[in-house]
Write an enzyme that holds these catalytic residues in place. Sequence first.
Site, PDB file in Angstrom:
ATOM      1  N   LYS A  18      48.380  29.697  30.447  1.00 23.23           N
ATOM      2  CA  LYS A  18      49.690  30.331  30.194  1.00 23.23           C
ATOM      3  C   LYS A  18      50.800  29.279  30.118  1.00 23.23           C
ATOM      4  CE  LYS A  18      48.610  34.915  32.069  1.00 23.23           C
ATOM      5  NZ  LYS A  18      47.287  34.725  32.668  1.00 23.23           N
ATOM      6  N   ASP A  23      56.916  25.797  28.333  1.00 21.22           N
ATOM      7  CA  ASP A  23      57.819  24.682  28.645  1.00 21.22           C
ATOM      8  C   ASP A  23      58.527  24.316  27.334  1.00 21.22           C
ATOM      9  OD1 ASP A  23      58.986  22.332  29.859  1.00 21.22           O
ATOM     10  OD2 ASP A  23      57.321  22.358  31.285  1.00 21.22           O
ATOM     11  N   THR A  43      51.461  42.180  32.767  1.00 22.50           N
ATOM     12  CA  THR A  43      51.289  43.575  33.212  1.00 22.50           C
ATOM     13  C   THR A  43      51.923  43.812  34.581  1.00 22.50           C
ATOM     14  OG1 THR A  43      49.062  42.893  33.826  1.00 22.50           O
ATOM     15  CG2 THR A  43      49.264  44.322  31.909  1.00 22.50           C
TER      16      THR A  43
HETATM   17  O1  C5P Z   1      38.649  41.332  37.926  1.00 20.79           O
HETATM   18  P1  C5P Z   1      39.287  41.824  36.642  1.00 20.79           P
HETATM   19  O2  C5P Z   1      38.296  42.331  35.627  1.00 20.79           O
HETATM   20  O3  C5P Z   1      40.391  42.816  36.904  1.00 20.79           O
HETATM   21  O4  C5P Z   1      39.942  40.496  36.030  1.00 20.79           O
HETATM   22  C1  C5P Z   1      40.738  40.530  34.867  1.00 20.79           C
HETATM   23  C2  C5P Z   1      41.215  39.157  34.531  1.00 20.79           C
HETATM   24  O5  C5P Z   1      42.147  39.266  33.467  1.00 20.79           O
HETATM   25  C3  C5P Z   1      41.920  38.394  35.640  1.00 20.79           C
HETATM   26  O6  C5P Z   1      41.688  37.000  35.447  1.00 20.79           O
HETATM   27  C4  C5P Z   1      43.374  38.733  35.406  1.00 20.79           C
HETATM   28  O7  C5P Z   1      44.238  37.747  35.911  1.00 20.79           O
HETATM   29  C5  C5P Z   1      43.408  38.763  33.873  1.00 20.79           C
HETATM   30  N1  C5P Z   1      44.489  39.535  33.267  1.00 20.79           N
HETATM   31  C6  C5P Z   1      44.703  40.866  33.541  1.00 20.79           C
HETATM   32  N2  C5P Z   1      45.735  41.545  32.934  1.00 20.79           N
HETATM   33  C7  C5P Z   1      46.529  40.910  32.065  1.00 20.79           C
HETATM   34  C8  C5P Z   1      46.325  39.568  31.767  1.00 20.79           C
HETATM   35  C9  C5P Z   1      45.276  38.903  32.389  1.00 20.79           C
HETATM   36  O8  C5P Z   1      43.950  41.469  34.315  1.00 20.79           O
HETATM   37  N3  C5P Z   1      47.480  41.575  31.472  1.00 20.79           N
END
Ligand code: C5P
Length: 246
Positions: free
Chosen positions: A63, A66, A125
């Site tokens: 992510k 800068d 989110t």
């Molecule tokens: O464990 P889980 O399936 O919830 O992990 C989802 C992954 O996607 C994590 O690394 C989380 O930080 C990432 N993520 C997310 N929602 C977003 C962006 C990234 O859950 N909007």
Amino acid sequence: MSSNPIFCAIDTPDLGAAVSLAERISPHVGGLKLGLEFFIANGPQGVREVQSALGKDIFLDLKLHDIPNTVAASVKAVMRLRPRYLTLHTAGGLAMLKAARQAACDAADSVDAAPPKLIGVTVLTSFDADDLAQVGVPGGVSAQAHRLAALAAEAGLDGLVCSAHEAKSLKAEFGHLLRIVPGIRPDWAEAGDQKRVMTPAEALREGADILVIGRPISQAKDPADAALRIAASIGCAEQPLRSDPS
Ligand code: C5P
């Protein structure tokens, strides 16, 4: 069998745990997503170790955000790790996004590798309309996400991180951008803190290109079996399920 769209999110700073998970699930996933937590703890050498245990694509979820010069230099430096996907904040602006894209193309020539697919993050989110207003962005999440997606498209990025619930409308509007979708839960997994989840098959039907799946695999009693079951549910298993009589 189509190519496997499952990228397992390894959200840990523990290098040994990440390498062990990578070895176990490698046959059943398309790649792994490593985030800031892992990168700060283990650096480029940690990424290389996971990469060699996995033998597949790495999605570096750094992510970046800068000034254009710094992001371009960071993209150039990260190219030595040959990530398949790399995230950056579209809120960094058009000049930053274009600089990142130019740097990826230039560095790809010098390290003789394909440039990473640059993936834009729009509104996190964890943000709602009030959070956006607090940082000076009125008008709500959807309008801002749309504005930033348009910026990603204009800068020539390759894709966007989005929820499965937005995938269809983004596909209609920005069809050439890949849709990278977290918040995926097989029907046998717990939602945990994810609020609006979809199964892998539903998400693909809605237009997801890459499924980011973390805890349903990483926290399963048998991560390899969990990954295999998910792959089988979308027709990407390289070997039959153990319970499959065939
Ligand atoms: O464990 P889980 O399936 O919830 O992990 C989802 C992954 O996607 C994590 O690394 C989380 O930080 C990432 N993520 C997310 N929602 C977003 C962006 C990234 O859950 N909007």
